[in-house]
Design a protein around this motif. Structure first.
Motif, PDB file in Angstrom:
ATOM      1  N   GLU A 401       0.859  -1.187   0.000  1.00  0.00           N
ATOM      2  CA  GLU A 401       0.000   0.000   0.000  1.00  0.00           C
ATOM      3  C   GLU A 401       0.888   1.227   0.000  1.00  0.00           C
ATOM      4  OE1 GLU A 401      -4.008   0.757   2.282  1.00  0.00           O
ATOM      5  OE2 GLU A 401      -2.350   1.526   3.522  1.00  0.00           O
ATOM      6  N   LEU A 402       0.709   2.081  -1.000  1.00  0.00           N
ATOM      7  CA  LEU A 402       1.509   3.299  -1.121  1.00  0.00           C
ATOM      8  C   LEU A 402       0.610   4.520  -1.057  1.00  0.00           C
ATOM      9  CD1 LEU A 402       3.912   2.361  -4.080  1.00  0.00           C
ATOM     10  CD2 LEU A 402       4.196   1.917  -1.651  1.00  0.00           C
ATOM     11  N   ARG A 413      -4.528   6.351  -1.377  1.00  0.00           N
ATOM     12  CA  ARG A 413      -3.644   5.232  -1.070  1.00  0.00           C
ATOM     13  C   ARG A 413      -3.987   4.108  -2.042  1.00  0.00           C
ATOM     14  NH1 ARG A 413      -1.010   6.701   3.393  1.00  0.00           N
ATOM     15  NH2 ARG A 413       0.150   4.735   3.371  1.00  0.00           N
ATOM     16  N   THR A 425       4.266   1.530 -11.243  1.00  0.00           N
ATOM     17  CA  THR A 425       3.778   2.240 -10.053  1.00  0.00           C
ATOM     18  C   THR A 425       3.218   3.602 -10.440  1.00  0.00           C
ATOM     19  OG1 THR A 425       5.423   1.111  -8.674  1.00  0.00           O
ATOM     20  CG2 THR A 425       4.411   3.096  -7.767  1.00  0.00           C
ATOM     21  N   GLY A 452       8.214   1.207  -2.077  1.00  0.00           N
ATOM     22  CA  GLY A 452       7.664   0.668  -0.841  1.00  0.00           C
ATOM     23  C   GLY A 452       7.046   1.694   0.080  1.00  0.00           C
ATOM     24  N   ARG A 453       7.079   2.988  -0.306  1.00  0.00           N
ATOM     25  CA  ARG A 453       6.569   4.017   0.609  1.00  0.00           C
ATOM     26  C   ARG A 453       5.502   4.905  -0.030  1.00  0.00           C
ATOM     27  NH1 ARG A 453      11.145   7.293   3.507  1.00  0.00           N
ATOM     28  NH2 ARG A 453       9.236   8.147   4.471  1.00  0.00           N
ATOM     29  N   MET A 454       5.856   5.640  -1.079  1.00  0.00           N
ATOM     30  CA  MET A 454       4.887   6.584  -1.627  1.00  0.00           C
ATOM     31  C   MET A 454       5.236   6.992  -3.053  1.00  0.00           C
ATOM     32  SD  MET A 454       5.881  10.306  -0.073  1.00  0.00           S
ATOM     33  CE  MET A 454       5.235   9.908   1.528  1.00  0.00           C
TER      34      MET A 454
END
Length: 463
Positions: A401-402, A413, A425, A452-454
């Motif tokens: 989940e980003l 999200r 992505t 893996g973050r945003m």
């Protein structure tokens, strides 16, 4: 000339009475034959009950001496010069000559019993050393064993222990270290204080406290049964005067030892003071009942298709290990609840998943888990089984989940495959309906992907 300064240090040690302290059950009994001290069994000559009567009589005389000595002092007389003895050992020696005068068990000659005994600190402060070698009848601890197992990894106690047992234990240990009896200078490597369990107390307008039995609880408020008056709640230390003492026997009888034990660990951080809340233990009790029902009915398979649960299970093993090691019992229990929320939905699970969950829950609810273990036909005790090990290869999520930011504000999200490329992505982020709506009238200047973050989108108004 010059002014001279003098530093004066005052050292205070509460209740420091290494010897000269009389007790009904002294730490040792000895007789003095003039040349040496020899042990003597007091119980062999005088039963314990008789010894207590002797000492009670001596204490009675001692307090009479203090009483009369006080009036001697008021009248200007010296207590000591008047022949009034100033400690209970002297009182015992004067009033109980038949008991004090004894026969030496070694040489048979005349001797006197020792009336000064060491306090309980002398017997309790080195117990951790004896635990290392409890069956040694030659020495209190074998040096090789003490060197191998000592010092104690962690000392757990309340803050009051810092000036009581902990202080005395360190004193005795340092004496033993100076004598060369132990190999470590400090007895304990780490100190942790547990927080105090507080409780809600309830007062009326006059400031009077009322017991729980006098109170009706409605809609989160407390009312006095007799008058209906609303009472003011306070979080305070448990006290009979405040009528807020929680009787553990009643809790054990109503909820059982596992719920009681588990709720205390779930209340909050280990070091923090926390208020007891009956609604909280109700929640833990419901959780354990759900576990019991599931443990009895769920079907066990040698293998089961549970990829998502397998990832969560391995992550939970790592979390429980870390949380227990760092005394984060409340978050460990939260992790177990998350795991059970997923496993509890299934009517069949693999034997490995079932066994792993019981083993992880066992430190917090040992009685229930042992019962389920036996009920499902497992041999031996659960507590003796191997602790589960996490498989690092099975801890990687299939999806991540980003967060998607637009000019620094999170707008959505999204779920992306764990192995998605940068381009994939970006496409998934731009395909979001919320992101498209917030980009209306804006021109994208840059897209930054932090794996893996945003995903961060920089946009400016269209010209």
């Amino acid at each position: 000339s010059g002014i001279k300064f003098c530093l004066i240090f005052h050292f205070r040690q509460a209740q420091w009475q290494l010897v000269f302290r009389q007790r009904y059950y002294p730490a040792f009994g000895a007789v003095d034959d003039g040349d040496r001290l020899a042990p003597i069994s007091l119980a062999a000559e005088n039963p314990v009950a008789e010894l207590i009567v002797y000492l009670c009589s001596a204490y009675t005389l001692f307090f009479e001496i203090l009483y009369h000595g006080f009036f001697c002092f008021l009248n200007g007389h010296s207590v000591l010069k008047a022949g009034v003895y100033h400690n209970s050992a002297s009182a015992i020696g004067i009033c109980m000559t038949d008991w004090v005068n004894a026969t030496c068990p070694c040489c048979g000659g005349p001797a006197k019993r020792e009336t000064d005994t060491m306090p309980q600190w002398a017997g309790s402060c080195w117990y951790y050393l004896r635990y290392m070698d409890p069956h040694n009848d030659q020495i209190f601890v074998d040096p090789a064993i003490e060197k191998a197992y000592g010092p104690v990894d962690c000392y757990i106690g309340g803050a009051e222990h810092a000036v009581l047992h902990l202080l005395y234990a360190r004193f005795w240990h340092k004496v033993l270290f100076d004598l060369g009896v132990v190999s470590h200078k400090e007895p304990f490597q780490k100190l942790r204080h547990q927080g105090m369990i507080l409780a809600y107390s309830y007062r009326d307008k006059m400031g009077n406290y009322h017991a729980y039995s006098e109170i009706d609880f409605k809609d989160g408020k407390a009312f006095l049964k007799t008058t209906g008056e609303e009472l003011s709640p306070l979080i305070e230390k448990m006290s009979k005067s405040k009528k807020n003492v929680i009787n553990p026997d009643e809790i054990l009888s109503q909820y059982g030892a596992d719920a009681f034990r588990m709720y205390e660990m779930f209340m909050g951080p280990f070091e923090a003071s926390k208020p007891w809340d009956m609604k909280g233990i109700e929640g833990i009790s419901r959780f354990l009942r759900r576990v019991a029902q599931w443990g009895e009915k769920v079907q066990l398979k040698d293998e089961a298709d549970e990829r998502k649960l397998e990832i969560l299970k391995n992550k939970t093993i790592v979390k429980i290990n870390e949380d227990i090691e760092n005394f984060r019992f409340n978050t460990a229990i939260s992790g177990l609840m998350v795991l059970f929320n997923e496993a509890g939905k299934l009517t069949q699970v693999s034997k490995n998943t079932f066994e792993t969950f019981l083993k992880l829950l066992h430190p917090f609810a040992p009685h229930l888990t042992e019962e389920i273990w036996q009920l499902r036909g497992y041999e031996g005790f659960l507590v003796k089984s191997a602790w589960p090990q996490a498989n690092a290869a099975l801890m990687q999520d299939d999806t991540l989940e980003l967060g998607v930011q637009i000019n620094g504000k999170v707008r959505d999200r999204i779920q992306v495959p764990a192995k998605a490329t940068r381009e994939e992505t970006e496409k998934l982020a731009l395909a979001s309906a919320k992101v498209q709506r917030n980009l209306e009238g804006f021109e994208i200047k840059k897209i930054i992907v932090i794996p893996g973050r945003m995903v961060s989108i920089v946009a400016a108004p269209k010209k």
